[in-house]
Design a protein around this motif. Structure first.
Motif, short mmCIF file in Angstrom:
data_model
loop_
_atom_site.label_atom_id
_atom_site.label_comp_id
_atom_site.label_asym_id
_atom_site.label_seq_id
_atom_site.Cartn_x
_atom_site.Cartn_y
_atom_site.Cartn_z
N ASP A 192 0.87 -1.16 0.00
CA ASP A 192 0.00 0.00 0.00
C ASP A 192 0.92 1.22 0.00
OD1 ASP A 192 -1.90 2.02 0.67
OD2 ASP A 192 -3.13 0.54 1.68
N GLU A 203 -6.28 -13.03 2.42
CA GLU A 203 -7.52 -13.69 2.02
C GLU A 203 -8.47 -12.68 1.38
OE1 GLU A 203 -11.37 -16.08 3.81
OE2 GLU A 203 -9.70 -15.62 5.15
N THR A 204 -8.60 -11.52 1.99
CA THR A 204 -9.48 -10.48 1.45
C THR A 204 -9.02 -10.06 0.06
OG1 THR A 204 -10.00 -9.69 3.67
CG2 THR A 204 -10.36 -8.14 1.86
N ALA A 205 -7.72 -9.86 -0.12
CA ALA A 205 -7.19 -9.47 -1.43
C ALA A 205 -7.44 -10.54 -2.48
CB ALA A 205 -5.70 -9.17 -1.32
N TRP A 206 -7.22 -11.81 -2.13
CA TRP A 206 -7.47 -12.91 -3.07
C TRP A 206 -8.95 -13.00 -3.43
CZ3 TRP A 206 -4.61 -15.37 -6.37
CH2 TRP A 206 -3.24 -15.48 -6.15
N ARG A 207 -9.81 -12.87 -2.45
CA ARG A 207 -11.26 -12.94 -2.72
C ARG A 207 -11.68 -11.82 -3.67
NH1 ARG A 207 -13.97 -16.73 -0.02
NH2 ARG A 207 -13.04 -17.62 1.85
N LYS A 208 -11.14 -10.63 -3.51
CA LYS A 208 -11.47 -9.52 -4.41
C LYS A 208 -10.98 -9.81 -5.82
CE LYS A 208 -11.51 -5.76 -1.07
NZ LYS A 208 -10.81 -4.55 -0.60
N MET A 209 -9.77 -10.38 -5.93
CA MET A 209 -9.22 -10.68 -7.26
C MET A 209 -10.01 -11.79 -7.96
SD MET A 209 -5.09 -10.36 -7.07
CE MET A 209 -4.85 -11.54 -5.75
N LEU A 210 -10.50 -12.75 -7.18
CA LEU A 210 -11.18 -13.90 -7.76
C LEU A 210 -12.69 -13.71 -7.91
CD1 LEU A 210 -9.28 -16.71 -5.85
CD2 LEU A 210 -8.91 -15.95 -8.21
#
Length: 105
Positions: free
Chosen positions: A37, A89-96
């Motif tokens: 960030d 996990e939050t970043a991966w969920r947003k990407m997927l």
């Protein structure tokens, strides 16, 4: 910390810094580093390769337990907010995330 200048060490966040932040340890490092960030981790920043700045930062931290505690606690909070399992996990969920709705519905 990392003190080797503007090459690879300025383009990544060194794994040892991840570990120090995760463990809630005070960090002294160069300011040229890459973070997930725009917010940089909580640390004492020195000019890369400046042995006198590194020495002064170490002596300052050694003699100031309040500073040690502040850096340790804020570093751990930074880790949790940007680098920990929940953040990843939050970043991966947003990407997927995929929008499964049909156009026009």
């Amino acid at each position: 910390g990392v003190f080797s200048g503007n090459n690879k060490s300025a383009r990544v966040l060194a794994y040892k810094l991840y570990l120090y932040l995760c463990r809630g340890r005070p960090v002294i490092t160069q300011a040229a580093l890459s973070a997930p960030d725009d917010e940089l981790p909580s640390a004492m920043y020195v000019q890369a390769g400046s042995s006198s700045e590194i020495r002064q930062a170490i002596l300052s931290a050694m003699n100031d337990t309040a500073l040690q505690t502040e850096l340790a606690e804020s570093g751990r909070k930074y880790y949790e907010r940007h680098l920990g399992n929940t953040a990843l996990e939050t970043a991966w969920r947003k990407m997927l995330a995929v929008d499964h709705t049909e156009p026009g519905t």
